[in-house]
Design a protein around this motif. Sequence first.
Motif, PDB file in Angstrom:
ATOM      1  N   PHE A 247       0.810  -1.218   0.000  1.00  0.00           N
ATOM      2  CA  PHE A 247       0.000   0.000   0.000  1.00  0.00           C
ATOM      3  C   PHE A 247       0.841   1.265   0.000  1.00  0.00           C
ATOM      4  CE2 PHE A 247      -2.635  -3.399   1.533  1.00  0.00           C
ATOM      5  CZ  PHE A 247      -3.770  -3.230   0.753  1.00  0.00           C
ATOM      6  N   PHE A 250       3.331   1.801  -3.124  1.00  0.00           N
ATOM      7  CA  PHE A 250       2.767   2.228  -4.405  1.00  0.00           C
ATOM      8  C   PHE A 250       2.336   3.684  -4.361  1.00  0.00           C
ATOM      9  CE2 PHE A 250       2.113  -2.373  -5.525  1.00  0.00           C
ATOM     10  CZ  PHE A 250       3.071  -2.344  -6.509  1.00  0.00           C
TER      11      PHE A 250
ATOM     12  N   GLN B 232      -7.029  -9.718   4.229  1.00  0.00           N
ATOM     13  CA  GLN B 232      -5.878  -8.803   4.122  1.00  0.00           C
ATOM     14  C   GLN B 232      -5.009  -9.187   2.930  1.00  0.00           C
ATOM     15  OE1 GLN B 232      -4.204  -6.798   6.856  1.00  0.00           O
ATOM     16  NE2 GLN B 232      -6.114  -6.538   7.963  1.00  0.00           N
ATOM     17  N   GLN B 233      -4.789 -10.489   2.816  1.00  0.00           N
ATOM     18  CA  GLN B 233      -3.944 -10.997   1.747  1.00  0.00           C
ATOM     19  C   GLN B 233      -4.527 -10.637   0.378  1.00  0.00           C
ATOM     20  OE1 GLN B 233      -1.208 -12.282   2.889  1.00  0.00           O
ATOM     21  NE2 GLN B 233      -0.410 -12.342   0.813  1.00  0.00           N
ATOM     22  N   GLU B 235      -6.637  -8.219  -0.304  1.00  0.00           N
ATOM     23  CA  GLU B 235      -6.591  -6.780  -0.535  1.00  0.00           C
ATOM     24  C   GLU B 235      -5.203  -6.380  -1.013  1.00  0.00           C
ATOM     25  OE1 GLU B 235      -7.373  -4.542   2.921  1.00  0.00           O
ATOM     26  OE2 GLU B 235      -8.098  -2.813   1.800  1.00  0.00           O
ATOM     27  N   ALA B 236      -4.166  -6.949  -0.370  1.00  0.00           N
ATOM     28  CA  ALA B 236      -2.790  -6.631  -0.736  1.00  0.00           C
ATOM     29  C   ALA B 236      -2.504  -7.083  -2.155  1.00  0.00           C
ATOM     30  CB  ALA B 236      -1.827  -7.298   0.242  1.00  0.00           C
ATOM     31  N   GLU B 239      -4.042  -4.705  -4.607  1.00  0.00           N
ATOM     32  CA  GLU B 239      -3.258  -3.467  -4.658  1.00  0.00           C
ATOM     33  C   GLU B 239      -1.983  -3.690  -5.461  1.00  0.00           C
ATOM     34  OE1 GLU B 239      -4.141  -0.613  -3.483  1.00  0.00           O
ATOM     35  OE2 GLU B 239      -2.277   0.552  -3.586  1.00  0.00           O
ATOM     36  N   PHE B 240      -1.370  -4.859  -5.248  1.00  0.00           N
ATOM     37  CA  PHE B 240      -0.119  -5.159  -5.949  1.00  0.00           C
ATOM     38  C   PHE B 240      -0.359  -5.244  -7.454  1.00  0.00           C
ATOM     39  CE2 PHE B 240       2.956  -8.078  -7.763  1.00  0.00           C
ATOM     40  CZ  PHE B 240       4.140  -7.459  -7.373  1.00  0.00           C
ATOM     41  N   GLY B 243      -0.859  -1.743  -8.726  1.00  0.00           N
ATOM     42  CA  GLY B 243       0.400  -1.003  -8.709  1.00  0.00           C
ATOM     43  C   GLY B 243       1.335  -1.485  -9.793  1.00  0.00           C
ATOM     44  N   ALA B 244       1.443  -2.818  -9.919  1.00  0.00           N
ATOM     45  CA  ALA B 244       2.356  -3.361 -10.923  1.00  0.00           C
ATOM     46  C   ALA B 244       1.899  -2.970 -12.316  1.00  0.00           C
ATOM     47  CB  ALA B 244       2.434  -4.876 -10.791  1.00  0.00           C
ATOM     48  N   ILE B 247       2.848   0.628 -12.825  1.00  0.00           N
ATOM     49  CA  ILE B 247       4.278   0.791 -13.069  1.00  0.00           C
ATOM     50  C   ILE B 247       4.632   0.337 -14.485  1.00  0.00           C
ATOM     51  CG2 ILE B 247       6.538  -0.115 -12.446  1.00  0.00           C
ATOM     52  CD1 ILE B 247       5.622  -0.070  -9.578  1.00  0.00           C
ATOM     53  N   LEU B 254       6.995   5.877 -20.614  1.00  0.00           N
ATOM     54  CA  LEU B 254       8.293   6.555 -20.514  1.00  0.00           C
ATOM     55  C   LEU B 254       9.247   6.032 -21.581  1.00  0.00           C
ATOM     56  CD1 LEU B 254       9.792   8.602 -18.711  1.00  0.00           C
ATOM     57  CD2 LEU B 254      10.721   6.653 -17.491  1.00  0.00           C
TER      58      LEU B 254
END
Lengths: 368, 438
Positions: A247, A250, B232-233, B235-236, B239-240, B243-244, B247, B254
């Motif tokens: 969290f 990122f 929790q796992q 949700e993470a 998010e990962f 995010g990945a 990126i 870029l």
Amino acid sequence: MSSGHPRTSKNLLSFIADRFPVDKLNFHHMVEEKRVPIHRMSWGYYTGGLTALFFLIQVVTGLFLLFYYQPTVSDANISVEFISHHVAGGALIRNMHAWSSSCMIFSAIVHLLTAFAMKAFDKPREITWISGVLLLLITFAFGFTGYLLPWNQIAVNATKVGLQSVEDLSQCLPPFLAGLPRVLRETFQGEASIGQSTLGRFYAMHIVLLPLAIASLLGLHLLCVQLHGMSKGVDKETDKSERFFPFFIFKDLFIWAIVFLGLFTVSICVPFDSFLPYPLLAPYDPLAATPPGIKPEWYFYFVYYPLEMLPFPVIVALSNILMAVLFLTPWIFKGTSRRTLQTLALSATAYLIVMTLFGEQIVHFVKP
Amino acid sequence: MMDTFLFIALPYVAFVICVIGTIIRIKKWPVSYSALSSQFLEPKALMWGSVPWHIGIVVITVGHLLAFCFPGLWQSMMGKAEILLATETIGFAAGVVCLAGLIVLILRRIGSSKVQAVTSTMDLIILGLLLAQVLLGLAVALHYKYGAAWVSGTASPYLFSLFTLQPNLQFIQDLPVAVKAHMVLAYLLILLIPFSRLIHMFAVPLQYVFRPAQNVVWNNPRHSEASEANYQQEEARREFIKGAAGITLGCGVLAIGTVDKVYNFFFGPRLSAKEEEEIMSTRLKRLQMTANQRKLELERQTSNFILVSALSDLKANEGKYFIDFNMNTAMAFAGEDGLPILMSAKCTHLGCTVSNQVDEKGQVLCPCHVSFFDVKTGKPNAGAPAKNPLPMLPWAIMDKRGKVIAERAASGQITGDTALSSIKECNVYITRDLEGKA
């Protein structure tokens, strides 16, 4: 513990064990378990990462510049001109290097002030703090050594003034040490006046010595940060927190992306040296008079303008006190509440802002 | 006749059946409107099959759609050799990824008894058609190269004619059999969409990425303990993935934006002869400056007298700069008494070079921190940052034959013939401060 250990070595051992808890030295503890508290000072947790971003930009753009820069007094300035005017994207890379250097110093100072206000130096994070202070000093050294490399009027003359100030330290030293600053200056300068030897030395420091130093210290700093986790930052107990991975990291990267975009845009649109009149940017000519308006970079104003107003020994004494306080902060402010620390940090910020923005006017006011 | 059926009737029939069939199926059996996941039965091979298959087929489909939807843009892009090659390479790579995933999926269908239990005949038909379609596509790509380019003159205008309801077969009449078979199979697959699991392509679960994680509440105590951690796992993980993806997208943008610029940076500029000449001459000038500087240095190490100027050339209001024995800047003025004044120009405060312009008060200015120095004595003005006077330098006046007529020692004592008439034709030199050095 056996009685064989003398008391001091036992204390030392437990000091080190507290600072480097090896049982926490694993991925699970340092990444998976790590949590970042959420409170009104949370933005402070992002300042260190931003400094790291600017550092990375410096490394990359610096490598780019190395392809064309030539560290000799006859070629340095023309090679910089060559980068700016002929190499594809050269002006952008050089601009980014210059803008990002200023941004790096700015965010490092903000990081120091917020870490201070959040009492992030408290036990067991003393080593994090001290390595951070050293990192800031190295960053200033990067700024000072890099400033000379374009070998234009302002670069050489500002370096001249800087090195001469080192020699002036002898006024403040006892007689048996009075020769030391001169030796120091000549060591860095390499010859009687600033010339090829100076350029060679500054170049070697800027691209090899200082990067090595900053890389190793940064490794230590980041290891400590990950080992001990985020400091809680506020006096009041908070139960809100978020996981560092994925969290916080990122969010951090998202801010990096925005800041990079901003830096990139500014570097395309505004040449860093557009704030200086041309005579200061002309190639250095040892036979000409120093053009008016020689000044250090903005991030030295907070000590430069006081130097214009106060006697030199007073400045030396004050900077020594500041250094001592910075290095001893974890022990001096051990029992201080974060409220007091915030007030102190705010007044330091106010001083830095006022002196950097209005230093010249203040000097004129004090010394018409 | 055959062509008319396959390339005019079949596409219209397939399209109509696909649209109507899909609508009926969604209306009548909304629950069946999915991929009928078998992940629950066999997750591992599914991952290695489904993920590459979907990545590959999405890339390929997007490529085909772009070529058909924007034929003009596509044609102008494929005119560039680099873009054509890159497109062909990406397309072929995606096809191979597809094929690999598809083979895993087929093996899984026929290898796992659990999966077979939920496998229908239609599933097997679809898998066979897809395999044939991918193999045909790869064969066409290999055998009839640069399809991305020739499609603009053949399949694109043909499809356009279908959509405008003026079917025109002449664009594809002479195409090889493999290409034609690829098209027919495509129509068959479109036709089968409403009758197979292919319908799930209209139910891409994009909202999965954006909806909050679901916390499954279990009544079974064995599960309820793990449930919070699982949540929790989950949700993470979500998010990962976000995010990945961010990126990857950011780095991709870029890279697209900077790759040619970075390349050109390292490639270096190719200058015109004129620019080259300009740079060379500047470079030579700077080298000469450096050489002159070195010469000065050598001269100062070897001789005891250095020429400054002819005495008659010195001025009272503008100093002449020269380099003293310590390689610092110094300046020379004409004094009121006709004798020269030689003083260091290195400011005694922080070492800047003092200006050589004398103001009406007979002072010169150091621009760095504003100190005024009196030209006659070298003393700074009261309150200046500089505390010490600029040092006066020893000099000698020699006639043309090198005979010393007059001299000023480091101590300031002047000896010799200082009469104006005898020195006016002479030159001024600085002399090594022998006593001072020792």
